[in-house]
Design a protein around this motif. Structure first.
Motif, PDB file in Angstrom:
ATOM      1  N   ALA A 152      13.633   4.357 -22.348  1.00  0.00           N
ATOM      2  CA  ALA A 152      14.333   3.922 -21.144  1.00  0.00           C
ATOM      3  C   ALA A 152      14.443   5.075 -20.159  1.00  0.00           C
ATOM      4  N   TYR A 153      14.745   6.274 -20.678  1.00  0.00           N
ATOM      5  CA  TYR A 153      14.842   7.445 -19.814  1.00  0.00           C
ATOM      6  C   TYR A 153      13.458   7.822 -19.259  1.00  0.00           C
ATOM      7  N   ALA A 154      12.435   7.674 -20.086  1.00  0.00           N
ATOM      8  CA  ALA A 154      11.078   7.961 -19.629  1.00  0.00           C
ATOM      9  C   ALA A 154      10.672   7.011 -18.500  1.00  0.00           C
ATOM     10  N   TYR A 155      11.090   5.755 -18.591  1.00  0.00           N
ATOM     11  CA  TYR A 155      10.807   4.785 -17.533  1.00  0.00           C
ATOM     12  C   TYR A 155      11.386   5.248 -16.196  1.00  0.00           C
ATOM     13  N   VAL A 156      12.601   5.796 -16.232  1.00  0.00           N
ATOM     14  CA  VAL A 156      13.235   6.276 -15.005  1.00  0.00           C
ATOM     15  C   VAL A 156      12.385   7.387 -14.370  1.00  0.00           C
ATOM     16  N   ILE A 157      11.917   8.322 -15.186  1.00  0.00           N
ATOM     17  CA  ILE A 157      11.073   9.405 -14.673  1.00  0.00           C
ATOM     18  C   ILE A 157       9.763   8.845 -14.129  1.00  0.00           C
ATOM     19  N   ALA A 158       9.150   7.939 -14.885  1.00  0.00           N
ATOM     20  CA  ALA A 158       7.876   7.358 -14.464  1.00  0.00           C
ATOM     21  C   ALA A 158       8.023   6.573 -13.172  1.00  0.00           C
ATOM     22  N   HIS A 159       9.174   5.927 -12.966  1.00  0.00           N
ATOM     23  CA  HIS A 159       9.424   5.205 -11.718  1.00  0.00           C
ATOM     24  C   HIS A 159       9.425   6.167 -10.539  1.00  0.00           C
ATOM     25  N   GLU A 160      10.100   7.315 -10.690  1.00  0.00           N
ATOM     26  CA  GLU A 160      10.131   8.284  -9.595  1.00  0.00           C
ATOM     27  C   GLU A 160       8.752   8.891  -9.349  1.00  0.00           C
ATOM     28  N   VAL A 161       7.993   9.111 -10.419  1.00  0.00           N
ATOM     29  CA  VAL A 161       6.611   9.564 -10.246  1.00  0.00           C
ATOM     30  C   VAL A 161       5.809   8.493  -9.503  1.00  0.00           C
ATOM     31  N   GLY A 162       6.139   7.225  -9.737  1.00  0.00           N
ATOM     32  CA  GLY A 162       5.500   6.144  -8.996  1.00  0.00           C
ATOM     33  C   GLY A 162       5.693   6.282  -7.498  1.00  0.00           C
ATOM     34  N   HIS A 163       6.876   6.741  -7.082  1.00  0.00           N
ATOM     35  CA  HIS A 163       7.092   6.993  -5.651  1.00  0.00           C
ATOM     36  C   HIS A 163       6.216   8.134  -5.160  1.00  0.00           C
ATOM     37  N   HIS A 164       5.999   9.128  -6.008  1.00  0.00           N
ATOM     38  CA  HIS A 164       5.104  10.223  -5.631  1.00  0.00           C
ATOM     39  C   HIS A 164       3.683   9.702  -5.429  1.00  0.00           C
ATOM     40  N   VAL A 165       3.249   8.826  -6.307  1.00  0.00           N
ATOM     41  CA  VAL A 165       1.925   8.212  -6.148  1.00  0.00           C
ATOM     42  C   VAL A 165       1.865   7.461  -4.822  1.00  0.00           C
ATOM     43  N   GLN A 166       2.915   6.710  -4.506  1.00  0.00           N
ATOM     44  CA  GLN A 166       2.962   6.001  -3.224  1.00  0.00           C
ATOM     45  C   GLN A 166       2.860   6.977  -2.055  1.00  0.00           C
ATOM     46  N   ASN A 167       3.485   8.126  -2.190  1.00  0.00           N
ATOM     47  CA  ASN A 167       3.422   9.120  -1.123  1.00  0.00           C
ATOM     48  C   ASN A 167       2.011   9.665  -0.962  1.00  0.00           C
ATOM     49  N   LEU A 168       1.348   9.917  -2.082  1.00  0.00           N
ATOM     50  CA  LEU A 168      -0.008  10.472  -2.024  1.00  0.00           C
ATOM     51  C   LEU A 168      -0.995   9.508  -1.384  1.00  0.00           C
ATOM     52  N   VAL A 169      -0.824   8.204  -1.632  1.00  0.00           N
ATOM     53  CA  VAL A 169      -1.774   7.232  -1.080  1.00  0.00           C
ATOM     54  C   VAL A 169      -1.356   6.739   0.305  1.00  0.00           C
ATOM     55  N   GLY A 170      -0.214   7.220   0.802  1.00  0.00           N
ATOM     56  CA  GLY A 170       0.207   6.884   2.157  1.00  0.00           C
ATOM     57  C   GLY A 170       1.184   5.739   2.284  1.00  0.00           C
ATOM     58  N   THR A 171       1.548   5.109   1.176  1.00  0.00           N
ATOM     59  CA  THR A 171       2.435   3.950   1.246  1.00  0.00           C
ATOM     60  C   THR A 171       3.817   4.317   1.768  1.00  0.00           C
ATOM     61  N   LEU A 172       4.395   5.409   1.270  1.00  0.00           N
ATOM     62  CA  LEU A 172       5.750   5.766   1.678  1.00  0.00           C
ATOM     63  C   LEU A 172       5.829   6.060   3.168  1.00  0.00           C
ATOM     64  N   GLY A 173       4.851   6.757   3.698  1.00  0.00           N
ATOM     65  CA  GLY A 173       4.863   7.044   5.119  1.00  0.00           C
ATOM     66  C   GLY A 173       4.823   5.780   5.958  1.00  0.00           C
ATOM     67  N   GLN A 174       3.994   4.831   5.566  1.00  0.00           N
ATOM     68  CA  GLN A 174       3.909   3.561   6.284  1.00  0.00           C
ATOM     69  C   GLN A 174       5.218   2.785   6.183  1.00  0.00           C
ATOM     70  N   VAL A 175       5.805   2.786   4.979  1.00  0.00           N
ATOM     71  CA  VAL A 175       7.061   2.056   4.780  1.00  0.00           C
ATOM     72  C   VAL A 175       8.179   2.656   5.625  1.00  0.00           C
ATOM     73  N   ASN A 176       8.322   3.976   5.609  1.00  0.00           N
ATOM     74  CA  ASN A 176       9.389   4.615   6.366  1.00  0.00           C
ATOM     75  C   ASN A 176       9.233   4.376   7.860  1.00  0.00           C
ATOM     76  N   ALA A 177       7.996   4.416   8.350  1.00  0.00           N
ATOM     77  CA  ALA A 177       7.757   4.162   9.769  1.00  0.00           C
ATOM     78  C   ALA A 177       8.106   2.718  10.129  1.00  0.00           C
ATOM     79  N   ALA A 178       7.709   1.788   9.268  1.00  0.00           N
ATOM     80  CA  ALA A 178       7.977   0.368   9.539  1.00  0.00           C
ATOM     81  C   ALA A 178       9.464   0.049   9.474  1.00  0.00           C
ATOM     82  N   ARG A 179      10.160   0.643   8.500  1.00  0.00           N
ATOM     83  CA  ARG A 179      11.588   0.339   8.353  1.00  0.00           C
ATOM     84  C   ARG A 179      12.387   0.775   9.566  1.00  0.00           C
ATOM     85  N   GLY A 180      11.924   1.817  10.237  1.00  0.00           N
ATOM     86  CA  GLY A 180      12.632   2.291  11.421  1.00  0.00           C
ATOM     87  C   GLY A 180      12.571   1.332  12.593  1.00  0.00           C
ATOM     88  N   ARG A 181      11.651   0.360  12.529  1.00  0.00           N
ATOM     89  CA  ARG A 181      11.495  -0.602  13.626  1.00  0.00           C
ATOM     90  C   ARG A 181      12.082  -1.969  13.287  1.00  0.00           C
TER      91      ARG A 181
END
Length: 281
Positions: A152-181
């Motif tokens: 269960a604790y490993a899942y929490v870490i893997a979830h946050e690493v999942g956000h890092h993957v999203q950042n590397l492929v550009g998803t987080l940047g697109q999401v943050n820009a869209a949410r601001g509008r």
């Protein structure tokens, strides 16, 4: 979960003991500031942290044996994510994987996204590509959320690493820009889709970790599923004595979080984690 005796990551910053404080140390004003900070895609556990230690800060407190074991555990899990994603990302997304760093802290912490407290739960900051984790959160999961267990604790870490993957492929940047509008309801919806995709990526990691390292033991997937359920917005709101309001969800319901975690585990395919297209975006 089988993790002892394996390689640990060199990408750990251990800031624990550098002025330990309970989650209440920054006060209610500080907590609200943390919760309002738009970059944090952590697990909002503020409704259940009221029972956390309210003690005064202690400078340079020594790490307990349990703290040290948690540090070793986190290091091994992070190393596993590094090996798994270094193989998966080039194969499935055509991009090289860059390791994130993981900061262990106690009570409060400063990041490139601003200040935060343990009340926010683990979070990923895209500005410095670091994951921030107070390991007391693991005890909270076990004692207050009914979601203990090493996988269960490993899942929490893997979830946050999942956000890092999203950042590397550009998803987080697109999401943050869209949410601001967007208005609040649509912004929350986009946040939910982002979190569910990170859950799905955590499921991919679980599948690959088991295939590569023989990580899983009987009951481990159930542990992860219980953790995903415990951090569902509806469960957290209900436990806080509030009626769940879907328009206010930022991470997804318990059912959704479990569903996307298992979708990633069953498929092992990043294309099956496209929550945005599933939502018609």
């Amino acid at each position: 979960m089988r993790w002892q005796g394996r390689r640990g990551s060199g990408n750990i910053e251990d800031r624990r003991g550098m002025g330990r404080a309970g989650a209440g140390g920054i006060g209610i004003v500080g907590m609200l500031a943390v919760l309002a900070f738009g970059y944090f895609f952590g697990i909002d556990i503020s409704p259940v942290v009221r029972e956390l230690d309210q003690g005064q800060p202690q400078a340079n407190a020594p790490l307990s044996e349990r703290d040290q074991q948690y540090g070793q555990f986190v290091s091994v899990v992070l190393a596993d994510t590094e090996e798994v994603w270094a193989a998966i990302l080039p194969q499935q997304a055509g991009r090289d994987y860059a390791d994130p760093r993981l900061v262990l802290y106690s009570g409060v912490v400063q990041s490139a996204c601003g200040g935060a407290s343990a009340a926010m739960g683990p979070f990923y900051c895209p500005n410095d590509q670091k994951i921030y984790l107070d390991t007391d959160f693991f005890d909270l999961m076990a004692q207050k959320m009914g979601a203990g267990g090493d996988f269960a604790y490993a899942y929490v870490i893997a979830h946050e690493v999942g956000h890092h993957v999203q950042n590397l492929v550009g998803t987080l940047g697109q999401v943050n820009a869209a949410r601001g509008r967007m208005d609040e309801a649509r912004s929350n919806r986009l946040s939910v889709l982002t979190e569910l995709q990170a859950d799905c990526y955590a499921g991919i990691w679980a599948r690959q970790a088991d295939q590569r390292f023989g990580t899983l033991e009987e009951g481990d997937l159930q542990e992860a599923a219980r953790a995903a359920h415990a951090v569902g917005d509806d469960v957290i709101q209900s436990n806080a004595g509030r009626t769940p309001m879907p328009d206010s969800f930022t991470h997804g319901s318990a059912e959704q979080r479990q569903e996307w975690l298992m979708r990633g585990y069953r498929s092992g395919d990043m294309r099956q984690c496209d929550t945005f297209s599933q939502a018609g975006l």
